[in-house]
Design an enzyme around this catalytic site. Structure first.
Site, short mmCIF file in Angstrom:
data_model
loop_
_atom_site.label_atom_id
_atom_site.label_comp_id
_atom_site.label_asym_id
_atom_site.label_seq_id
_atom_site.Cartn_x
_atom_site.Cartn_y
_atom_site.Cartn_z
N TYR A 97 13.24 -15.61 8.18
CA TYR A 97 14.54 -16.13 8.63
C TYR A 97 14.47 -17.61 9.02
CZ TYR A 97 16.78 -11.59 8.44
OH TYR A 97 17.32 -10.44 7.99
N GLU A 193 -3.01 11.27 7.37
CA GLU A 193 -1.92 10.56 6.72
C GLU A 193 -0.57 10.86 7.36
OE1 GLU A 193 -1.51 11.23 2.50
OE2 GLU A 193 0.41 10.19 2.42
N ASP A 245 -2.78 13.77 1.91
CA ASP A 245 -2.26 14.64 0.87
C ASP A 245 -3.18 14.56 -0.34
OD1 ASP A 245 -0.03 15.35 2.33
OD2 ASP A 245 1.28 13.85 1.39
#
Lengths: 360, 611
Positions: A97, A193, A245
């Site tokens: 910004y 995870e 996973d």
């Protein structure tokens, strides 16, 4: 962390290089290692993956290159004249910004300013913390038999990561080097995870039963998460296992903890835990535990194939696992263990895997 | 009774009309949107053909109105009109027409089109088709209501009357049918007419859509297309059955006369040579040839080296009108066209024209638009099965600056238009959607595509050279000064001289003066460097308030009122540098900017350039 004076000197050195190029009639350029899969190599000494010799050159010969050099000069000015001089800091998003006022040097998107900050890290061999630049994301949470003390703006706090924290655990600050380990009663670290599995292990009392420190990775881990894992491993001498996973994206999570990320290979020495081991879910677990699965999507298949050519996965173990998964054409989530009962993961799977890995 | 006799009872002739009633997809009536498009297409083709034959600039009006569940289709033209006695058979008898037997370039050929529309209309709504036609200002208009008797393929006139019509001449067809009206896709009535307008820039077409919206495709030229002529068949295009039929029904008395009179490219010499090769008597009656003799005659045809068929029978659109047609319907940056010479396949002359439009409103993502035309008729369906598409796929577009990921039709903001004109377009099916893969046609289309491809490449490389120059201008005017200013601020130093860098980036001639003072004397060095890719020969002027000493190499000195002009003649090869040295006293000397005479100012950095 480096002294502000050192940081300033190195940033000015960069400006001086460009200035001298003008003076010598050399078309100004900045050379950086190219940050691609093809340009990372294994560093025997540090046991991590770092950038190779391939360079990408940003020359003012092209509009793109000239803009990039101009943006670099503006950013250097911001870091020296705002951050270092006044002992202030900005987040990565704030920098994006701030550039609104830089006219033609304005960043097109935040990814661009993020990348440029990383470039400066590489060019100066410093960390963004040295520039007083903060990430947006929260650090990870830690839960387990560990006492730390954190330097905060309101004084030093000592916290026990089981007794002094709520169910959510202790949230580490973005600058992990403000944390000091005081005491612990842990045997190993499990980095997880998903939030669901993290909470499952806490609810089932896995941390108490096995004297484990549980770290929530929150998907692809932030730098601070990777840094605290490394420190737990090196300073407290605790083995680390990664539990994710069973799909190609999760293997990349493991790779970024254990081998380093392609995007931040310049920080490998600082962030990477080469001793971290992959716990699961392994493709072989899908077969052995007969887990509920989903079919691999085209993107999954592509990601798996791309991992076969990724130097970080060029080990027999990973080749075997990835080939098996390609053959199965299936993937499984951590939470698939719930199909066998809520306690299955802590009663059966983890103890079996951990003893297989020689942890318990 | 024997089985065969039993079966024979059930065998009977099928009328053409009945056949098409059951096989409507063959004629392009297989889906609801397509039925409407095909009907409009057939009517508009007829109108355009009729106007061209009568040398009238076509003015065609198409209206689609909702009528209950279905639609009412009106197509009206200012053509020559149709003689009353012919009207029922033209519209309500399949396979009736004037062009089937003529070897000539025309849109319609079989005489199926519009009557198939009539048939479809009566099948789906049970209503007759109304035809109004007028053949001249002094005649009154006639109005018919017609249906087809599908059992006999004969017209049934339900009603006929005289009527008033304010047009001097023309034809109006109205029919109702089931269908569905789509607008957005290329495969729509709007898309079809837009494409018709591109290749028929002499026509004005007005479309009134069901919602009342009016689209006018204005004409781009008042020039009629070159009329096409009927030609005799070429021997190389003959097949045995056709030849036997012609032999039997000819009025010629001798084989020699038959050959000369029936075929193109056959004169007295050729005809006797054919007879000799076929071992036939040139004087024998054509009707007397046996099957074996006809076979020999055909074989003799194939062995001859014959002149190509005449080519003035074709009416190509012409490069200028293809350009006008494209520019009329698309806003684009660039158009390239190519017209191939007339070529021949199996004795049929054909000619390929190619146009390529680039940039402008054409979308950059996705495949380029392919507009296919055969005898000025747009082909909307079966793009993938068409020889034109295959030719486009065969060309390696990368060499012509269009990307072609994974082969096939290229991508980019371009439209490719291909027109094939022939006396006999080899379509893959009766619905005339795609041109068959005749090697001669594919090869000609490829050559035309490569020609426009080369023109595109030239245009784009010129454009990119320009944009490269523009990009460099942006670097030196906007970016470099800011970089040097920012660096100077950071380091708290003077701004660096950016001229050497500018000269290198732009490939300019650089002049740079550096000055060192020592022992009350000032040593000046002028560095002249040529970063361009051409030899630069010029005069370098250095005006100083005093006359310089120790000048190396020597200069011509011209005293001015308030100083001295030192002049060197310099010639530098690309990449070459030269240093010029002289000294002046350290006190009270002023310089002005060096001047280069003889190099354009945009090619000079660090000095003033004068003519």
């Amino acid at each position: 962390m480096k002294e502000a004076a050192v940081t300033k000197e190195r940033l000015l050195g960069l400006a001086e290089t460009l200035y001298d190029q003008f003076e010598k009639g050399i078309v100004p350029y900045l050379a950086l290692p190219s940050r691609t899969k093809r340009n990372i190599e294994y560093d025997q000494e540090g046991e991590v993956w770092v950038y190779g010799d391939q360079e990408s050159v940003r020359s003012v010969k092209t509009v793109r290159g000239a803009k990039s050099v101009l943006k670099t000069s503006y950013l250097v000015e911001l870091l020296i004249n705002e951050h270092l001089k006044n002992n202030r800091g900005s987040t990565l998003r704030e920098i994006y910004y701030i550039s609104e006022n830089w006219d033609v040097a304005k960043f097109g998107e935040q990814a661009e300013s993020d990348r440029l900050v990383e470039d400066l890290e590489i060019l100066t061999s410093l960390l963004r913390e040295d520039f007083h630049v903060r990430p947006e994301e929260d650090g990870a949470t830690v839960f387990g038999p560990l006492t730390i003390s954190e330097k905060t703006r309101r004084g030093e706090r000592t916290i026990h990561c089981q007794e002094d924290v709520g169910e959510a655990g202790y949230q580490i600050p973005f600058n992990v080097d403000n944390v000091e380990f005081k005491d612990h009663d842990a045997k190993f670290v499990v980095a997880i995870e998903t939030g669901g599995m993290h909470a499952r292990l806490i609810e089932n009392g896995f941390d108490q039963e096995h004297q484990a420190i549980l770290v929530h990775l929150k998907g692809q881990p932030a730098r601070s998460t990777r840094r605290i894992i490394k420190r737990l491993n090196e300073e407290l001498n605790l083995p680390v296992v990664i539990f994710t996973d069973g799909d190609p994206w999760s293997y990349r999570i493991y790779a970024s903890v254990a081998y380093g990320a392609i995007k931040s290979a310049h920080l490998s020495d600082y962030l990477v835990t080469p001793a971290a081991q992959f716990l699961g879910v392994q493709p072989t677990d899908i077969v052995n535990y007969d887990l509920s699965t989903d079919k691999l999507t085209d993107q999954d298949l592509q990601a798996l194939r791309s991992e076969l050519t990724d130097p970080r996965f060029a080990t027999d173990y990973w080749k075997e696992q990835i080939q098996l998964q390609l053959k199965l054409s299936k993937k499984a989530e951590q939470q698939a263990f719930a199909g066998k009962g809520l306690d299955f993961v802590t009663r059966v799977y983890l103890p079996e895997r951990l003893s297989e890995m020689g942890m318990i | 009774m024997e089985i065969a006799e039993e079966l024979a009872k059930h065998q009977k002739a099928i009328s053409v009309a009945e056949f098409f009633e059951k096989n409507r997809q063959i004629l392009g009536f297989d889906s609801a949107p397509r039925a409407l498009i095909t009907t409009v297409k057939e009517a508009v083709d007829n109108s355009l053909d009729a106007c061209e034959e009568s040398d009238i600039l076509p003015d065609i009006f198409v209206q689609i109105k909702r009528r209950g569940e279905g639609f009412r289709v009106v197509v009206e033209d200012n053509g020559p009109g149709i003689v009353g006695s012919e009207v029922p058979r033209v519209f309500a008898k399949l396979l009736y027409g004037s062009r089937f037997h003529a070897l000539k370039q025309s849109r319609g050929q079989q005489g199926i089109g519009i009557s198939a529309g009539v048939l479809y209309s009566q099948l789906t709504t049970g209503r007759p088709t109304a035809v109004t036609t007028k053949i001249g200002p002094t005649h009154s208009a006639g109005r018919w209501e017609l249906m087809i008797n599908t059992a006999t393929n004969e017209p049934e006139v339900l009603k006929t009357e005289e009527t008033d019509w304010d047009r001097p001449h023309g034809t109006r067809v109205e029919m109702e049918m089931e269908g569905s009206y789509v607008r957005s896709r290329r495969q729509s009535i709007y898309g079809y007419l837009k494409n018709v307008a591109i290749v028929n820039p002499h026509a004005r077409i007005t479309l009134v859509e069901p919602d009342g919206n009016v689209e006018v495709f204005e004409r781009a030229t008042d020039q009629m297309p070159r009329p096409s002529y009927e030609i005799k068949p070429h021997p190389l295009g003959m097949e045995l059955g056709g030849l036997i039929k012609m032999l039997r029904y000819t009025e010629k008395k001798k084989l020699k006369g038959f050959l000369q009179g029936t075929f193109s490219s056959v004169g007295a010499i050729i005809s006797s040579e054919i007879c000799e090769r076929a071992e036939l008597d040139p004087e024998m009656a054509p009707q007397d040839l046996t099957h074996a003799e006809a076979t020999r005659l055909l074989a003799a045809f194939k062995g001859m080296r014959l002149k190509s068929p005449p080519t003035d029978c074709l009416s190509p659109i012409g490069e200028e009108l293809i350009r006008a047609g494209l520019e009329k319907e698309y806003r684009v940056d660039f158009v390239a066209t190519a017209t191939r010479p007339v070529a021949v396949f199996s004795g049929n002359p054909f000619q390929v024209e190619v146009g390529l439009a680039y940039g402008g409103e054409l979308k950059a993502d996705g495949k380029v638009d392919v507009l296919r035309f055969a005898n000025r008729v747009p082909l909307l369906y079966q793009q993938g099965g068409c020889a034109i598409t295959h030719a486009i796929e065969n060309v390696s577009w990368k060499s012509y600056s269009l990307s072609q990921p994974g082969g096939g039709v290229p991508t980019g903001s371009a439209a490719i238009i291909v027109h094939i004109a022939s006396t006999n377009i080899p379509f893959t099916s009766e619905s005339k959607d795609a041109v068959a893969d005749v090697p001669e046609i594919v090869a000609e289309v490829e050559l035309g595509l490569k020609e426009v491809g080369r023109k595109l490449r030239r245009y784009l490389s010129k454009k990119s050279a320009l944009s490269e120059r523009k990009e460099k201008e942006e670097i030196i005017r906007k970016l470099l000064p800011r970089i040097s200013k920012k660096l100077a601020e950071l380091l708290e130093r003077d701004e660096p001289d950016i001229n050497p860098v500018v000269a290198k980036i732009m490939g300019n001639l650089l002049v740079r003066r550096s000055v060192v003072s020592e022992n009350g004397k000032t040593a000046v060095t002028l560095l002249v460097a040529n970063y361009g890719d051409a030899v630069r020969a010029f005069k370098l002027h250095e005006t100083v308030s005093v006359e310089a000493g120790s000048v190396e190499p020597p200069a011509r000195v011209i005293p001015l009122g308030d100083g001295y002009d030192h002049l060197w003649k310099v010639s530098l090869r690309p990449g070459e540098k030269q240093k010029i040295r002289y000294t002046v006293p350290s006190e009270g000397v002023s310089f002005s900017e060096p001047v280069v005479e003889g190099v354009p100012s945009e090619l000079v950095s660090g000095a003033k350039a004068v003519g």
